[in-house]
Design a protein around this motif. Structure first.
Motif, mmCIF file in Angstrom:
data_model
loop_
_atom_site.group_PDB
_atom_site.id
_atom_site.type_symbol
_atom_site.label_atom_id
_atom_site.label_comp_id
_atom_site.label_asym_id
_atom_site.label_seq_id
_atom_site.Cartn_x
_atom_site.Cartn_y
_atom_site.Cartn_z
ATOM 1 N N LEU A 46 0.833 -1.205 0.000
ATOM 2 C CA LEU A 46 0.000 0.000 0.000
ATOM 3 C C LEU A 46 0.867 1.254 0.000
ATOM 4 C CD1 LEU A 46 -2.903 -1.025 2.389
ATOM 5 C CD2 LEU A 46 -2.939 -0.850 -0.101
ATOM 6 N N TYR A 47 1.967 1.214 0.735
ATOM 7 C CA TYR A 47 2.912 2.335 0.740
ATOM 8 C C TYR A 47 3.490 2.561 -0.657
ATOM 9 C CZ TYR A 47 7.360 4.737 1.417
ATOM 10 O OH TYR A 47 8.427 5.588 1.303
ATOM 11 N N GLU A 93 1.385 4.532 -3.145
ATOM 12 C CA GLU A 93 1.204 5.974 -3.015
ATOM 13 C C GLU A 93 1.792 6.679 -4.238
ATOM 14 O OE1 GLU A 93 2.759 7.371 0.717
ATOM 15 O OE2 GLU A 93 1.572 5.926 1.845
ATOM 16 N N LYS A 94 1.180 7.776 -4.624
ATOM 17 C CA LYS A 94 1.545 8.491 -5.852
ATOM 18 C C LYS A 94 3.049 8.768 -5.954
ATOM 19 C CE LYS A 94 0.692 12.866 -8.169
ATOM 20 N NZ LYS A 94 -0.014 14.152 -8.053
ATOM 21 N N LYS A 95 3.624 9.375 -4.956
ATOM 22 C CA LYS A 95 5.058 9.721 -5.007
ATOM 23 C C LYS A 95 5.930 8.475 -5.064
ATOM 24 C CE LYS A 95 4.668 14.233 -2.940
ATOM 25 N NZ LYS A 95 5.036 15.140 -1.870
ATOM 26 N N GLU A 96 5.491 7.410 -4.436
ATOM 27 C CA GLU A 96 6.269 6.177 -4.443
ATOM 28 C C GLU A 96 6.234 5.494 -5.816
ATOM 29 O OE1 GLU A 96 8.346 5.393 -2.077
ATOM 30 O OE2 GLU A 96 7.659 7.156 -0.967
ATOM 31 N N TYR A 116 -5.765 8.922 -7.638
ATOM 32 C CA TYR A 116 -5.012 9.931 -6.884
ATOM 33 C C TYR A 116 -5.769 11.254 -6.779
ATOM 34 C CZ TYR A 116 -1.270 6.575 -7.450
ATOM 35 O OH TYR A 116 -0.507 5.438 -7.433
ATOM 36 N N GLU A 161 -4.902 13.827 -3.875
ATOM 37 C CA GLU A 161 -3.536 14.343 -3.670
ATOM 38 C C GLU A 161 -3.305 15.587 -4.470
ATOM 39 O OE1 GLU A 161 -0.462 11.420 -3.813
ATOM 40 O OE2 GLU A 161 -1.805 9.919 -3.058
#
Length: 145
Positions: free
Chosen positions: A12-13, A16-19, A142, A145
């Motif tokens: 799940l981490y 995330e968009k940035k990941e 997303y 965000e």
């Protein structure tokens, strides 16, 4: 997502968009190190991802299964395979092939357009992003965000 992904905090981490963008950047950087240029079309970008030694086979299979056109590129190794394998893990854990296709063609494509802008080529980013219909799965995934 498959149930086992929802139960895995690390997955799940990574979602995330940035990941996801960071992991996609590793794929793009690896391609650039070999080819010394970046594609400026969606078909070129899809070929970039499909040519990556670590995750490309899965991407190519999905694209071919749904008859999505992509430019064939010479395969290349990932600079940091761990990050690319993590990106592939996202694709593997998506519930259906149709949703995996949407993630590749609607999320990763938009992220690549954003990366072009981050790399300093606003014109290439704008022209590239014009090829992508919006709103799409990226916007849905997303939206907050």
């Amino acid at each position: 997502m498959r149930e086992e992904m929802v139960a895995e905090p690390i997955l799940l981490y990574i979602l995330e968009k940035k990941e996801v963008e960071a992991r996609l950047h590793e794929v793009v950087l690896s391609f650039y190190r070999v080819h010394r240029q970046l594609p400026t079309t969606v078909a070129g970008f899809l070929g970039l991802v499909a040519a990556c030694e670590q995750c490309g086979e899965l991407v190519a299979l999905i694209l071919k299964r749904f008859s999505v056109a992509f430019e064939h590129q010479e395969t290349y190794p990932a600079r940091d395979a761990m990050f690319v394998v993590q990106l592939e893990s996202i694709l593997i854990h998506i519930d259906t092939p149709e949703m995996t296709l949407k993630f590749i063609t609607e999320v990763l494509t938009v992220m690549y357009g954003n990366l072009l802008r981050y790399y300093g080529d606003d014109a290439a980013s704008r022209n590239y992003l014009k090829e992508i219909e919006r709103p799409n799965f990226y916007d849905e995934l997303y939206k907050e965000e």
